[in-house]
Design an enzyme around this catalytic site. Structure first.
Site, mmCIF file in Angstrom:
data_model
loop_
_atom_site.group_PDB
_atom_site.id
_atom_site.type_symbol
_atom_site.label_atom_id
_atom_site.label_comp_id
_atom_site.label_asym_id
_atom_site.label_seq_id
_atom_site.Cartn_x
_atom_site.Cartn_y
_atom_site.Cartn_z
ATOM 1 N N GLY A 126 4.926 6.021 -5.327
ATOM 2 C CA GLY A 126 5.394 4.906 -4.499
ATOM 3 C C GLY A 126 6.866 4.637 -4.775
ATOM 4 O O GLY A 126 7.302 4.701 -5.924
ATOM 5 N N GLU A 174 3.121 7.006 -13.614
ATOM 6 C CA GLU A 174 2.193 7.784 -14.448
ATOM 7 C C GLU A 174 1.801 9.120 -13.813
ATOM 8 O O GLU A 174 1.628 10.111 -14.523
ATOM 9 C CB GLU A 174 0.940 6.965 -14.791
ATOM 10 C CG GLU A 174 0.184 6.448 -13.585
ATOM 11 C CD GLU A 174 -1.278 6.073 -13.898
ATOM 12 O OE1 GLU A 174 -1.799 5.195 -13.214
ATOM 13 O OE2 GLU A 174 -1.880 6.681 -14.796
ATOM 14 N N ASP A 214 4.805 -1.630 -10.675
ATOM 15 C CA ASP A 214 3.629 -2.147 -11.389
ATOM 16 C C ASP A 214 3.904 -2.461 -12.868
ATOM 17 O O ASP A 214 3.117 -3.169 -13.503
ATOM 18 C CB ASP A 214 2.477 -1.131 -11.319
ATOM 19 C CG ASP A 214 2.102 -0.765 -9.891
ATOM 20 O OD1 ASP A 214 2.379 -1.570 -8.981
ATOM 21 O OD2 ASP A 214 1.538 0.326 -9.682
ATOM 22 N N ARG A 268 -1.684 -2.483 -8.851
ATOM 23 C CA ARG A 268 -2.780 -1.561 -9.155
ATOM 24 C C ARG A 268 -3.681 -2.157 -10.236
ATOM 25 O O ARG A 268 -4.139 -3.261 -10.076
ATOM 26 C CB ARG A 268 -2.202 -0.210 -9.567
ATOM 27 C CG ARG A 268 -3.169 0.909 -9.349
ATOM 28 C CD ARG A 268 -2.527 2.232 -9.445
ATOM 29 N NE ARG A 268 -2.324 2.806 -8.124
ATOM 30 C CZ ARG A 268 -1.629 3.883 -7.873
ATOM 31 N NH1 ARG A 268 -1.014 4.499 -8.857
ATOM 32 N NH2 ARG A 268 -1.540 4.356 -6.665
ATOM 33 N N ARG A 317 7.980 -3.620 -2.309
ATOM 34 C CA ARG A 317 8.706 -2.409 -2.711
ATOM 35 C C ARG A 317 9.975 -2.198 -1.892
ATOM 36 O O ARG A 317 10.725 -1.255 -2.150
ATOM 37 C CB ARG A 317 7.807 -1.170 -2.528
ATOM 38 C CG ARG A 317 6.552 -1.192 -3.360
ATOM 39 C CD ARG A 317 6.065 0.182 -3.752
ATOM 40 N NE ARG A 317 6.051 1.165 -2.714
ATOM 41 C CZ ARG A 317 4.963 1.856 -2.327
ATOM 42 N NH1 ARG A 317 3.789 1.593 -2.892
ATOM 43 N NH2 ARG A 317 5.046 2.774 -1.407
#
Ligand code: F6P
Length: 341
Positions: free
Chosen positions: A10, A102, A127, A171, A274
């Site tokens: 993202g 990640e 996040d 998330r 975002r």
């Protein structure tokens, strides 16, 4: 040296600031930079663009990423990792800088272990759930957007005697919800790290209204856990196997209205969190990360991730960042809960 750079996952405000910093620092070090387009899809398809000081000028304040992004998982693509190594060789690249969360950094780690890719990672995500760094860039901007939204919700909630439920991203971590909720003065915050009983939210809102407040603001993280209800509506997953979240705000609002009889509305902030320009904090962090990543490449310290530790930029093994999710500091949640009705 010749250095490749990609941005994956993202997008997050600050990505362009990293690209600009890498190009500026690398050029000063006598190196050249090329961008792989659309995350890991770029090296798989050998889709590149040259990056120069001229093409990256004025990027510090620009949101998004000029080399675009995707959630491509090379290990799910036939011959993906081999194609990446072929593109590295075809472009005569000495190293790759992977900017991501990640998943992107997880792929980078696997590529360095299994295919000897010379890679350096830069942690990014709104996040803030990457371990081994105090903050990722993008998070501060997302929190600012949430805060502004809650400020706006306050005035309309108050005018209508309503409960407004604001669903935010994050998330499986409650960082955005908790920071945004504290900054915006939320009357209740639901996060993934703590299973919440709807009855407790309802009781808290009723208490507030009994005490003379005619409205309430509830912030709910998209991955929040409700102890008395199925949390997820969908099993739909992305290329990295993550359940696609969303919708909890609406369901929570319906419950609250049913139980309290107060008119309730849900607002999903979604991708506005975002979008747009990065905050000053994110611009500075992204710039520091970009410069530090370039230094790591030139020192041939591969398999490392730049990180923020107590105000200083350090580097850690990539696995330290992606090994486990950095969940919300519950001490912060305790601070937030002082203000629950
Ligand atoms: O990881 C960043 C993030 O914005 C999460 O907060 C959210 O769950 C997810 O990405 C949304 O992904 P997409 O943009 O692919 O819908």
């Amino acid at each position: 040296m010749r250095i490749g750079i990609l941005t994956g996952g993202g997008d997050a405000p600050g990505l362009n600031a990293v690209i600009r910093a890498v190009v500026r620092k690398a050029t000063a070090q006598g190196s050249e930079v090329i961008g792989f387009l659309e995350g890991w899809r770029g090296p798989i398809e050998n889709n590149t663009m040259p990056l120069t000081i001229d093409s990256t000028v004025g990027l510090v304040q620009k949101g998004g990423t000029i080399i675009r992004t995707s959630r491509t998982n090379p290990f799910k693509v036939e011959g993906g990792p081999e194609k990446i190594m072929k593109s590295m060789a075809a472009n005569k690249l000495d190293a790759l800088i992977a900017v991501g969360g990640e998943d992107t950094c997880g792929v980078a780690h696997k590529m360095s272990l299994e295919h000897n890719l010379n890679v350096v990672c830069v942690p990014k995500t709104i996040d803030n759930d990457l371990d081994a760094t105090d903050f990722t860039f993008g998070f501060d901007t997302a929190v600012s957007i949430v805060t502004e939204a809650i400020d706006r919700l306050h005035t309309t909630a108050e005018s209508h005697n309503r409960v407004l439920v604001c669903e935010v991203m994050g998330r499986h971590a409650g960082w955005i919800a908790c920071y945004g909720g504290i900054a915006g003065g939320a009357d209740y915050i639901l996060v993934p790290e703590k299973a919440t009983k709807i009855a407790d939210v309802v009781a808290s809102i009723k208490r507030r209204h009994t005490n003379g407040c005619n409205y309430s603001i509830v912030v709910v993280a998209e991955g929040a856990k409700l102890s008395d209800e199925e949390v997820l509506k969908t099993d739909e997953k992305d290329a990295f196997g993550h359940v696609i979240l969303g919708g909890i705000g609406d369901r929570l609002a319906k419950h609250i209205e049913k139980e309290t009889k107060f008119e309730t509305r849900a607002v999903v902030l979604g991708h506005t969190q975002r979008g747009g320009s990065p905050t000053a904090f994110d611009r500075v962090l992204a710039t520091r990360f970009g410069v530090a990543a370039c230094d790591l490449v030139h020192a041939k310290k591969f398999g490392r991730m730049v990180a923020l530790n107590g105000g200083q930029i350090v580097d850690v093994p990539v696995e330290a960042g992606v090994g486990k999710l950095k969940t919300l500091d519950m001490g912060l949640y305790d601070v937030a809960s002082v203000f629950f009705g």
